[in-house]
Design a protein around this motif. Sequence first.
Motif, mmCIF file in Angstrom:
data_model
loop_
_atom_site.group_PDB
_atom_site.id
_atom_site.type_symbol
_atom_site.label_atom_id
_atom_site.label_comp_id
_atom_site.label_asym_id
_atom_site.label_seq_id
_atom_site.Cartn_x
_atom_site.Cartn_y
_atom_site.Cartn_z
ATOM 1 N N GLU A 166 0.828 -1.207 0.000
ATOM 2 C CA GLU A 166 0.000 0.000 0.000
ATOM 3 C C GLU A 166 0.864 1.259 0.000
ATOM 4 O OE1 GLU A 166 -3.249 2.255 -0.432
ATOM 5 O OE2 GLU A 166 -3.225 0.073 -0.517
ATOM 6 N N LYS A 211 2.354 1.707 -3.415
ATOM 7 C CA LYS A 211 1.322 2.185 -4.343
ATOM 8 C C LYS A 211 1.134 3.693 -4.186
ATOM 9 C CE LYS A 211 -3.487 1.533 -5.641
ATOM 10 N NZ LYS A 211 -4.754 0.850 -5.346
ATOM 11 N N GLU A 212 1.083 4.175 -2.946
ATOM 12 C CA GLU A 212 0.921 5.611 -2.693
ATOM 13 C C GLU A 212 2.114 6.399 -3.227
ATOM 14 O OE1 GLU A 212 0.071 6.499 1.415
ATOM 15 O OE2 GLU A 212 -1.417 4.892 1.511
ATOM 16 N N CYS A 240 4.163 5.525 -5.695
ATOM 17 C CA CYS A 240 4.091 5.502 -7.174
ATOM 18 C C CYS A 240 3.046 6.472 -7.701
ATOM 19 C CB CYS A 240 3.816 4.095 -7.661
ATOM 20 S SG CYS A 240 5.196 2.958 -7.428
ATOM 21 N N GLU A 241 1.895 6.493 -7.075
ATOM 22 C CA GLU A 241 0.833 7.399 -7.515
ATOM 23 C C GLU A 241 1.247 8.855 -7.331
ATOM 24 O OE1 GLU A 241 -2.711 6.135 -5.485
ATOM 25 O OE2 GLU A 241 -2.920 4.366 -6.751
ATOM 26 N N SER A 242 1.955 9.162 -6.253
ATOM 27 C CA SER A 242 2.367 10.555 -6.028
ATOM 28 C C SER A 242 3.441 11.014 -7.003
ATOM 29 C CB SER A 242 2.844 10.738 -4.580
ATOM 30 O OG SER A 242 4.068 10.066 -4.368
ATOM 31 N N ARG A 267 3.539 10.160 -10.224
ATOM 32 C CA ARG A 267 2.983 10.285 -11.578
ATOM 33 C C ARG A 267 2.836 11.736 -11.971
ATOM 34 N NH1 ARG A 267 -0.625 5.571 -10.579
ATOM 35 N NH2 ARG A 267 0.404 3.902 -11.720
ATOM 36 N N ASN A 276 0.909 14.707 -13.695
ATOM 37 C CA ASN A 276 -0.527 14.984 -13.898
ATOM 38 C C ASN A 276 -0.809 15.379 -15.321
ATOM 39 O OD1 ASN A 276 -1.084 14.450 -11.240
ATOM 40 N ND2 ASN A 276 -0.568 16.533 -10.622
#
Length: 85
Positions: free
Chosen positions: A73, A76-77, A79-81, A83, A85
């Motif tokens: 988890e 995942k957080e 990696c998402e941060s 990215r 936009n």
Amino acid sequence: DISSCSFVNSSLPQKVIQHVTPILNCDGYNLLQNNGEVAGQTVFHFHLHLIPRYKDADNSNVLTAGHVSFSDEEMKEICESLRLN
């Protein structure tokens, strides 16, 4: 010859650093490229390691990164941060 690689002379590493520094809240970086098995290369294509460094961490060996474990988890957080936009 690594010096002829256009990536080495590009601004991409600096752009990546500018993007991830505020996200990772790090104090500095090492850019590392291992060339050849004797130098520690384990994946045999050109790539750079971007190693974030922190003031309060053990940074005594700049050629290795202290590996921090993250849960699935947490990863995942992160990696998402990172990215765009």
